[in-house]
Motif scaffolding. Structure first.
Motif, short mmCIF file in Angstrom:
data_model
loop_
_atom_site.label_atom_id
_atom_site.label_comp_id
_atom_site.label_asym_id
_atom_site.label_seq_id
_atom_site.Cartn_x
_atom_site.Cartn_y
_atom_site.Cartn_z
N ASP A 75 0.82 -1.21 0.00
CA ASP A 75 0.00 0.00 0.00
C ASP A 75 0.86 1.26 0.00
N ASN A 76 0.44 2.22 -0.81
CA ASN A 76 1.05 3.54 -0.95
C ASN A 76 2.33 3.53 -1.78
N ASP A 77 2.74 2.38 -2.29
CA ASP A 77 3.83 2.38 -3.27
C ASP A 77 3.39 3.17 -4.50
N LYS A 78 4.34 3.84 -5.11
CA LYS A 78 4.07 4.61 -6.32
C LYS A 78 4.95 4.09 -7.45
N ILE A 79 4.37 3.96 -8.63
CA ILE A 79 5.13 3.64 -9.83
C ILE A 79 4.91 4.76 -10.85
N ARG A 80 5.90 5.01 -11.67
CA ARG A 80 5.82 6.07 -12.67
C ARG A 80 5.72 5.42 -14.05
N ILE A 81 4.67 5.75 -14.78
CA ILE A 81 4.40 5.14 -16.08
C ILE A 81 4.50 6.20 -17.18
N THR A 82 5.22 5.85 -18.22
CA THR A 82 5.35 6.73 -19.39
C THR A 82 4.71 6.06 -20.60
N LYS A 83 3.91 6.81 -21.30
CA LYS A 83 3.29 6.33 -22.54
C LYS A 83 4.00 6.97 -23.72
N LYS A 84 4.33 6.15 -24.72
CA LYS A 84 5.03 6.67 -25.89
C LYS A 84 4.32 6.20 -27.15
N TYR A 85 4.13 7.12 -28.07
CA TYR A 85 3.54 6.79 -29.37
C TYR A 85 4.45 7.35 -30.45
N THR A 288 4.03 -2.83 5.29
CA THR A 288 3.94 -1.41 5.02
C THR A 288 5.26 -0.91 4.49
N ASP A 289 5.24 0.18 3.76
CA ASP A 289 6.43 0.82 3.23
C ASP A 289 7.20 1.47 4.38
N PRO A 290 8.52 1.13 4.56
CA PRO A 290 9.27 1.70 5.65
C PRO A 290 9.52 3.18 5.53
#
Length: 291
Positions: A75-85, A288-290
């Motif tokens: 919970d509360n982890d974040k991932i960064r996603i990039t979309k490319k066309y 949990t995230d430390p």
């Protein structure tokens, strides 16, 4: 008498589409639009095949070290996603995990688009391998995970599989056979050429000890993919000992584990193992995230 020629319109449209997009007869996959075009992306994410996320019931088995060395997201982890066309990349969007759902900021969801590709990274605050990894946040910040470029399969779900980009170094210390048990504080550093960046300069990493009752340290180092001699410096009871780990391969997504002991006032490697970056212990329960 003139011959009658029948033209298949679908074939013509396909040929025209290939000509416009630049795809020819190759191994590249041609993506066509579907009924989900323009819909928000439904993100699913796992790490190295461990699969999914930990549910509130705690029914999924995860690594005991998951708090600092991810095998599944929490919970509360974040991932960064990039979309490319084509050559155009949209601004990255951060998705946050809540329960089993990855959620973007309000009004900023990525959308499905035929021919687009998507790539995700974790953690979102990764800049480089940290020189000091003595604390869990810096260790976690050094531990870059990344997905391959991932295409839409024609529905709204995109499954991301994250892989460890760097290399894990584990040092295990044990008392000399017949000698006294350890007592007192340890301070451990490793040093080698390009250990954090792959450059040609000598670089130092201070290792992380997750359990003060165990004599095991971990560090994230640069995946040079070439035999590297690593100097280990151990300060124990105000005395510094040194030894060299020869020809460490430092491959991507791989763990190099060395067992060492202090014998006759000399730091001695007594065992080594190369293995995939996999957890050895597991338990169930909410993590949990430390940070």
């Amino acid at each position: 008498m003139r011959k009658r020629i029948t033209i298949n319109k679908s074939v013509v449209l396909a040929v025209c589409w290939l000509a416009v997009t630049g795809f020819g007869c190759s191994d590249e996959m041609v993506l066509t639009s579907s009924g989900h075009e323009g819909e928000p992306v439904n993100v699913q994410a796992s790490i190295d095949g461990f699969g999914g996320v930990l549910t509130e019931s705690g029914s999924k088995t995860v690594a005991a070290d998951n708090g600092y060395d991810r095998s599944t997201f929490v919970d509360n982890d974040k991932i960064r996603i990039t979309k490319k066309y084509g050559e155009v990349a949209d601004n990255p969007i951060e998705y946050t995990l809540s329960g089993t759902t990855w959620t973007p900021p309000s009004g900023k969801a990525l959308t499905l688009q035929a021919g687009a590709i998507y790539q995700a990274v974790y953690p979102t605050n990764y800049t480089s391998i940290q020189a000091s990894q003595k604390d869990a946040p810096n260790y976690l910040k050094s531990n870059l995970l990344q997905t391959d470029m991932t295409a839409s399969t024609g529905n709204e779900v995109i499954n991301f599989t994250f892989k460890h980009v760097n290399t894990k170094l584990t040092l295990i210390f044990k008392p000399a056979e017949g000698g006294p048990a350890f007592s007192g504080d340890f301070s451990i550093q490793v040093q080698a050429t390009g250990l954090r960046t792959g450059n040609s300069t000598q670089e130092i990493v201070t290792l992380y000890r997750p359990d003060n009752s165990a004599y095991t340290w971990h560090g994230i180092v640069y995946p040079k993919g070439a035999a590297t001699n690593i100097t280990v410096s151990v300060t124990y009871n105000d005395v510094t000992y040194r030894t060299t780990l020869n020809d460490c391969g430092l491959a991507v997504n791989t763990q190099y584990e060395y067992t060492l002991t202090i014998q006759n006032n000399i730091l001695v490697p007594v065992g080594s193992e190369i293995k995939p970056w996999t957890p050895e212990q597991a338990h169930t329960g909410t993590l949990t995230d430390p940070t």
